[in-house]
Structures are given as C-alpha cells and as structure tokens.
Design an enzyme around this catalytic site. Structure first.
Site, PDB file in Angstrom:
ATOM      1  N   ASN A  14       1.221  -1.065   0.297  1.00  0.00           N
ATOM      2  CA  ASN A  14       0.218  -0.112  -0.065  1.00  0.00           C
ATOM      3  C   ASN A  14       0.955   1.419   0.275  1.00  0.00           C
ATOM      4  O   ASN A  14       1.640   1.694   1.140  1.00  0.00           O
ATOM      5  CB  ASN A  14      -1.422  -0.075   1.062  1.00  0.00           C
ATOM      6  CG  ASN A  14      -1.785   1.154   1.283  1.00  0.00           C
ATOM      7  OD1 ASN A  14      -1.994   1.930   0.722  1.00  0.00           O
ATOM      8  ND2 ASN A  14      -2.659   1.902   2.576  1.00  0.00           N
ATOM      9  N   TRP A  15       0.495   1.760  -1.405  1.00  0.00           N
ATOM     10  CA  TRP A  15       2.026   3.526  -1.376  1.00  0.00           C
ATOM     11  C   TRP A  15       1.653   3.633   0.014  1.00  0.00           C
ATOM     12  O   TRP A  15       1.444   5.460  -0.765  1.00  0.00           O
ATOM     13  CB  TRP A  15       1.982   3.531  -2.838  1.00  0.00           C
ATOM     14  CG  TRP A  15       2.665   2.154  -3.482  1.00  0.00           C
ATOM     15  CD1 TRP A  15       3.242   1.241  -2.762  1.00  0.00           C
ATOM     16  CD2 TRP A  15       2.901   2.582  -5.140  1.00  0.00           C
ATOM     17  NE1 TRP A  15       3.842   0.478  -4.124  1.00  0.00           N
ATOM     18  CE2 TRP A  15       3.836   1.026  -5.306  1.00  0.00           C
ATOM     19  CE3 TRP A  15       2.424   3.195  -6.104  1.00  0.00           C
ATOM     20  CZ2 TRP A  15       4.266   1.012  -6.315  1.00  0.00           C
ATOM     21  CZ3 TRP A  15       3.096   2.942  -7.653  1.00  0.00           C
ATOM     22  CH2 TRP A  15       3.599   1.850  -7.504  1.00  0.00           C
ATOM     23  N   LYS A  16       0.018   5.053   0.063  1.00  0.00           N
ATOM     24  CA  LYS A  16      -0.918   5.524   0.096  1.00  0.00           C
ATOM     25  C   LYS A  16      -0.481   6.828  -0.193  1.00  0.00           C
ATOM     26  O   LYS A  16      -0.360   6.970  -1.466  1.00  0.00           O
ATOM     27  CB  LYS A  16       0.135   5.337   2.071  1.00  0.00           C
ATOM     28  CG  LYS A  16      -0.236   4.905   2.753  1.00  0.00           C
ATOM     29  CD  LYS A  16       0.291   4.015   4.055  1.00  0.00           C
ATOM     30  CE  LYS A  16      -0.282   3.519   4.613  1.00  0.00           C
ATOM     31  NZ  LYS A  16       0.393   3.617   6.105  1.00  0.00           N
ATOM     32  N   HIS A 100      -9.567   1.493   5.577  1.00  0.00           N
ATOM     33  CA  HIS A 100      -8.075   1.715   6.300  1.00  0.00           C
ATOM     34  C   HIS A 100      -8.233   2.176   7.135  1.00  0.00           C
ATOM     35  O   HIS A 100      -8.860   3.497   6.943  1.00  0.00           O
ATOM     36  CB  HIS A 100      -6.990   1.722   4.983  1.00  0.00           C
ATOM     37  CG  HIS A 100      -5.844   2.058   5.563  1.00  0.00           C
ATOM     38  ND1 HIS A 100      -5.238   2.733   6.169  1.00  0.00           N
ATOM     39  CD2 HIS A 100      -4.925   0.711   4.945  1.00  0.00           C
ATOM     40  CE1 HIS A 100      -4.324   2.185   6.649  1.00  0.00           C
ATOM     41  NE2 HIS A 100      -4.061   1.417   5.997  1.00  0.00           N
ATOM     42  N   GLU A 102      -6.547   4.965   8.078  1.00  0.00           N
ATOM     43  CA  GLU A 102      -6.208   6.068   8.102  1.00  0.00           C
ATOM     44  C   GLU A 102      -7.590   6.496   6.927  1.00  0.00           C
ATOM     45  O   GLU A 102      -7.657   7.899   7.414  1.00  0.00           O
ATOM     46  CB  GLU A 102      -5.240   6.161   7.347  1.00  0.00           C
ATOM     47  CG  GLU A 102      -3.596   6.291   8.132  1.00  0.00           C
ATOM     48  CD  GLU A 102      -2.115   6.050   6.816  1.00  0.00           C
ATOM     49  OE1 GLU A 102      -2.556   5.816   5.895  1.00  0.00           O
ATOM     50  OE2 GLU A 102      -1.618   4.679   7.817  1.00  0.00           O
ATOM     51  N   GLU A 172      -5.269  -4.842  11.015  1.00  0.00           N
ATOM     52  CA  GLU A 172      -4.232  -4.396  11.634  1.00  0.00           C
ATOM     53  C   GLU A 172      -4.398  -3.563  12.308  1.00  0.00           C
ATOM     54  O   GLU A 172      -5.016  -2.163  12.132  1.00  0.00           O
ATOM     55  CB  GLU A 172      -4.139  -3.225   9.794  1.00  0.00           C
ATOM     56  CG  GLU A 172      -3.828  -3.703   8.460  1.00  0.00           C
ATOM     57  CD  GLU A 172      -3.374  -2.896   7.711  1.00  0.00           C
ATOM     58  OE1 GLU A 172      -2.432  -3.051   7.083  1.00  0.00           O
ATOM     59  OE2 GLU A 172      -3.861  -1.426   7.442  1.00  0.00           O
ATOM     60  N   GLY A 178       2.741   1.775  10.821  1.00  0.00           N
ATOM     61  CA  GLY A 178       3.831   2.840  10.464  1.00  0.00           C
ATOM     62  C   GLY A 178       4.286   3.071  11.899  1.00  0.00           C
ATOM     63  O   GLY A 178       4.827   4.606  12.247  1.00  0.00           O
ATOM     64  N   SER A 217       3.623  -2.324  10.459  1.00  0.00           N
ATOM     65  CA  SER A 217       5.162  -2.313  10.357  1.00  0.00           C
ATOM     66  C   SER A 217       5.995  -4.006  10.195  1.00  0.00           C
ATOM     67  O   SER A 217       6.630  -4.227  10.431  1.00  0.00           O
ATOM     68  CB  SER A 217       5.464  -1.724  11.727  1.00  0.00           C
ATOM     69  OG  SER A 217       5.344  -0.598  11.837  1.00  0.00           O
ATOM     70  N   GLY A 238       2.663  -1.505   4.291  1.00  0.00           N
ATOM     71  CA  GLY A 238       2.792  -0.082   3.956  1.00  0.00           C
ATOM     72  C   GLY A 238       4.438   1.148   4.035  1.00  0.00           C
ATOM     73  O   GLY A 238       4.872   0.488   2.900  1.00  0.00           O
ATOM     74  N   GLY A 239       4.587   1.342   5.066  1.00  0.00           N
ATOM     75  CA  GLY A 239       6.046   1.707   4.427  1.00  0.00           C
ATOM     76  C   GLY A 239       6.793   1.463   3.977  1.00  0.00           C
ATOM     77  O   GLY A 239       7.593   1.544   2.912  1.00  0.00           O
TER      78      GLY A 239
HETATM   79  P1  PGA Z   1       3.092   0.179   7.418  1.00  0.00           P
HETATM   80  O1  PGA Z   1       1.371   0.262   7.167  1.00  0.00           O
HETATM   81  O2  PGA Z   1       3.303  -1.022   6.694  1.00  0.00           O
HETATM   82  O3  PGA Z   1       3.804   1.434   7.448  1.00  0.00           O
HETATM   83  O4  PGA Z   1       3.292   0.111   8.480  1.00  0.00           O
HETATM   84  C1  PGA Z   1       0.507  -0.765   7.012  1.00  0.00           C
HETATM   85  C2  PGA Z   1      -0.748  -0.295   6.581  1.00  0.00           C
HETATM   86  O5  PGA Z   1      -0.805   1.689   6.502  1.00  0.00           O
HETATM   87  O6  PGA Z   1      -1.685  -0.684   5.626  1.00  0.00           O
END
Ligand code: PGA
Length: 259
Positions: A14-16, A100, A102, A172, A178, A217, A238-239
């Site tokens: 997930n590049w966000k 998600h 966020e 999650e 993050g 993470s 994510g990251g």
């Molecule tokens: P992260 O994000 O790997 O940066 O913790 C995971 C996600 O938001 O799907």
C-alpha cells in the site's frame, strides 16, 4: 471429506500518498525482475489514484495485481473527490482496499458505509481488501475481540455467503501501523484466527477459503516470523513497500513459508 484447497498467500504493498507516475513506473521496472521464483505468492500494489492507469499499463503482461486505496459505494453522483467501482474497472484495476484505518480516521469511513462498499466492489468484480483492527486503548482494555467482531460483522453484513471467499481481510492493529512496532507473531495469529472464526460463524467453507492478512510495520526482516501462523495468509505492507527490494523480500518470506 475433500481436502480444503490451500489458500494462496497474498502480499500487497500500500503506497498510500506516495509515488508520482514517473516514480511508479521506475518502481515497477525495479520490482519485476525481483519476483520470479516466488510464483506461489500473489502480489499486488496499491498506487494512488493518479498512478493507477500507468501501473495497469506497466503490469499488463505481469501477474502483479493493481489495487485502488479506496472507493465510494455509489456508481456516480454528487460526491466531490470520490471514485466509483466502474471508474476503477474501466482502468483495469483488480481490487480495492476498503476501510483502511487512515481512511476511517481522516475521512470518516464508517462500518455502515463499508457494508455498502463491499458488495459494490464485488458486484464490479473488484477484489476487496477489508481492513480491520483495534486501537491501542482498545487492546489495553481487553476490547480487541469486541472491536474486530463489530467491524467484520457489519462490513460483511450484505455480502452473500458464497461471495465471502472473494473478500480478503487485513488485520491491522492501529498501534502497529507506521509505528515501527509490529504486533507479536502470537498476537497476529490469535487475532487472525479470531477473524477466521467470525467468518466461520457465517459459513464454515468460506472460513476455510477466505484469506486474512496481517498489516502493521511488516518488513523484510520480520516477515518470516509475523506471517508464520497457520491462519496468516500474507501481508498488507505500507512503509516497507515503497522500496521494491523490501517488498520482494517480504514476498520471498511468504513463499518460503508456503513451500
Ligand atoms: P505500515 O502500514 O506497514 O507502514 O505499518 C501498513 C498499512 O497501513 O497497511
């Protein structure tokens, strides 16, 4: 009884809100050569809306799937800034991340709205990845299962039993996203086993087939441990997914587990 078909592991990046079109194209050029040998694992990326068309084009001859990061439940209408399922399928997008944390936090994406988004995505033949997870306070208060039960049951309420295996669920925990602080392998297996049991309350065969991922993470160096649980079917990353070699390392870990 026939033996249950094994669930194919899935790793999705997930590049966000990262990656211009130019950056997305060079990322894909880097990722492609890193993946052969790991065909056991299904791989996907979630670019921002602006890079979806370019990614679909770059990946036309590849098995890597392209997912949007969100979607409105309606087909069209007065919803400034929103994108609908037909707009995504027209581009050749394969799936969509829904709920998600966020989006729940910043865009008030509710369980009620998700109960309409899931069927809308399935109807359009987009594979939904439903994200669920508790806050740190909920975990500390012993409310994790109550939270997960509510999120899973309400979001899947309008999905027919026979379509449940087409949904991917991502566990999650919000405190692990993050933060660099992943859940432990035991917490991951426990929560994902619980989510599978919730699907089992609706349909036992669907619970055997539905894929449940972990996100929070995940990196190349911790993936083997976090994804080892028998109910864990891969990762939503994510990251770490912003670096193609890191995503490839997580795919490789998932492939080793499934071998
Ligand atoms: P992260 O994000 O790997 O940066 O913790 C995971 C996600 O938001 O799907």
């Amino acid at each position: 009884m026939p033996e249950a078909a094994p669930r194919r592991p899935l790793v999705v990046g997930n590049w966000k809100m990262h990656m211009t079109v130019a950056e997305a194209r060079s990322y894909i050029a880097e990722l492609g050569p890193l993946l052969p040998g790991h065909e056991a694992v299904e791989v996907g990326i979630c670019p921002p809306f602006t890079a979806l068309a370019a990614c679909v084009e770059e990946l036309r001859d590849s098995e890597i799937a392209v997912y949007a990061q969100t979607m409105h439940e309606g087909e069209s209408g007065g919803h400034t800034g929103e994108i609908s399922a037909p707009m995504l399928t027209e581009l050749g997008v394969d799936g969509v991340v829904l709920g998600h944390s966020e989006r729940r936090r910043d865009n008030a994406e509710t369980d009620r709205a998700l109960s309409e988004k899931l069927p809308a995505a399935l109807e359009a033949k987009l594979r939904p990845i439903l994200c669920v997870g508790e806050t740190e306070a909920e975990r500390d208060d012993g409310d994790t299962e109550r939270r997960l039960r509510h999120q899973v049951q309400e979001a899947l309420e309008s999905v027919a039993d026979e379509s449940l295996p087409d949904v991917v669920i991502a566990y999650e925990p919000i405190w692990a996203i993050g933060s660099g602080r992943s859940a432990t392998a035991e917490q991951v297996q426990e929560a994902i086993g619980f989510i599978r049991a919730l699907v089992g309350d609706r349909s036992a065969p669907a619970a055997e087939r539905v894929r449940v991922l972990y996100g929070g993470s995940v990196k190349g160096e911790n993936a083997a441990e976090l994804l080892a649980g028998p109910d864990v079917d891969g990762a939503l990353v994510g990251g770490a997914s912003l670096e193609a070699p890191e995503l490839a390392a997580i795919v490789a870990a998932a492939a080793r587990i499934s071998a």
